[in-house]
Write a protein that holds these residues in place. Structure first.
Motif, PDB file in Angstrom:
ATOM      1  N   ALA A  56       0.776  -1.172  -0.148  1.00  0.00           N
ATOM      2  CA  ALA A  56      -0.054  -0.155   0.097  1.00  0.00           C
ATOM      3  C   ALA A  56       0.938   1.324  -0.174  1.00  0.00           C
ATOM      4  O   ALA A  56       1.873   1.395   0.591  1.00  0.00           O
ATOM      5  N   PRO A  57       0.467   2.149  -0.655  1.00  0.00           N
ATOM      6  CA  PRO A  57       1.054   3.465  -0.685  1.00  0.00           C
ATOM      7  C   PRO A  57       1.091   4.195   0.617  1.00  0.00           C
ATOM      8  O   PRO A  57       1.919   4.935   1.061  1.00  0.00           O
ATOM      9  N   VAL A  58       0.043   3.990   1.611  1.00  0.00           N
ATOM     10  CA  VAL A  58      -0.009   4.659   2.630  1.00  0.00           C
ATOM     11  C   VAL A  58      -0.662   3.330   3.682  1.00  0.00           C
ATOM     12  O   VAL A  58      -1.569   2.651   3.158  1.00  0.00           O
ATOM     13  N   ARG A  59      -0.120   3.476   4.904  1.00  0.00           N
ATOM     14  CA  ARG A  59      -0.522   2.381   5.721  1.00  0.00           C
ATOM     15  C   ARG A  59      -1.109   3.185   6.977  1.00  0.00           C
ATOM     16  O   ARG A  59      -0.761   4.168   7.423  1.00  0.00           O
ATOM     17  N   PRO A  60      -2.099   2.458   7.796  1.00  0.00           N
ATOM     18  CA  PRO A  60      -2.754   2.984   8.821  1.00  0.00           C
ATOM     19  C   PRO A  60      -1.805   3.133  10.262  1.00  0.00           C
ATOM     20  O   PRO A  60      -0.769   2.368  10.005  1.00  0.00           O
TER      21      PRO A  60
END
Length: 218
Positions: free
Chosen positions: A53-57
């Motif tokens: 993912a390009p952004v992770r939580p």
């Protein structure tokens, strides 16, 4: 040859499927621009999905009934084996910001189970993103076969045994029938019924709706 074709269309890094997944990620980021600060529960997902993912939580909990996750998960990521339609009470009591589920609800088995799944999503967090392939897109995505979902069960089972783009060839007729029965694609009306407070987005491919996404931003 079969795997080469499937890789080209669905699974390879430059495949049509990969390009569609990148576009979906952009839709997801736009829906939840604060993702990096959220506590997320993923129903039916994998760590491999989030690793790319390009952004992770900030915090991630994965629940998957069939696939075991890696033992060496990084800080902030946890996982367990579980049925998304029947989660333990302690999990329902946790404080999640967002529920994510991609291409799972069509596999849970029957309308009663789909209603339980949707109810679980609504109970787990105030926000959600639930994606599923659209029943009326002309190519069935699991078999990458035009019109597969509209055929009688006997014809679907025969195709499941022989279709060159199937991911895993079933071992015999009974397994082929089980595979065909294991996928029930949804239309817009059913998604709206299951998620009445959500916005139902259409993810498009070549101008046609390829998948539906129930989104609740909070």
């Amino acid at each position: 040859m079969k795997q080469t074709l499937r890789s080209r269309f669905v699974e390879g890094p430059d495949s049509l499927g990969a390009k569609a997944r990148r576009r979906r990620w952009e839709m997801f980021r736009q829906a939840f621009p604060d993702l990096a600060s959220l506590s997320v529960i993923d129903l039916g997902g994998t760590y491999e999905f989030w690793e790319r993912a390009p952004v992770r939580p900030a915090r991630l909990h994965i629940v998957n009934l069939l696939e075991k996750q890696p033992d060496d998960l990084p800080d902030g990521v946890t996982a367990e084996t579980g049925d998304a339609c029947d989660l333990p009470a302690d999990l329902l009591g946790r404080d999640f910001d967002l529920v994510v589920s991609n291409s799972v609800i069509e596999h849970v088995g029957g309308i009663a189970r789909r209603e339980r799944f949707a109810r679980t999503v609504r109970e787990l967090a105030p926000r959600h993103w639930v994606q599923t392939p659209y029943r009326y897109f002309p190519v069935e995505p699991h078999w990458v076969c035009p019109g597969f979902q509209f055929l009688p069960l006997s014809a679907r089972a025969r195709l499941a045994e022989r279709w060159p783009l199937v991911k895993v060839k079933p071992e015999g007729r009974e397994a082929a029938i089980a595979d065909a029965l294991g996928v029930e694609l949804l239309g817009r009306t059913e998604m709206g019924f299951l998620f009445p407070e959500s916005e139902i987005l259409g993810e498009k491919f070549a101008g046609l709706v390829k998948s539906l996404i129930a989104v609740k931003r909070g």
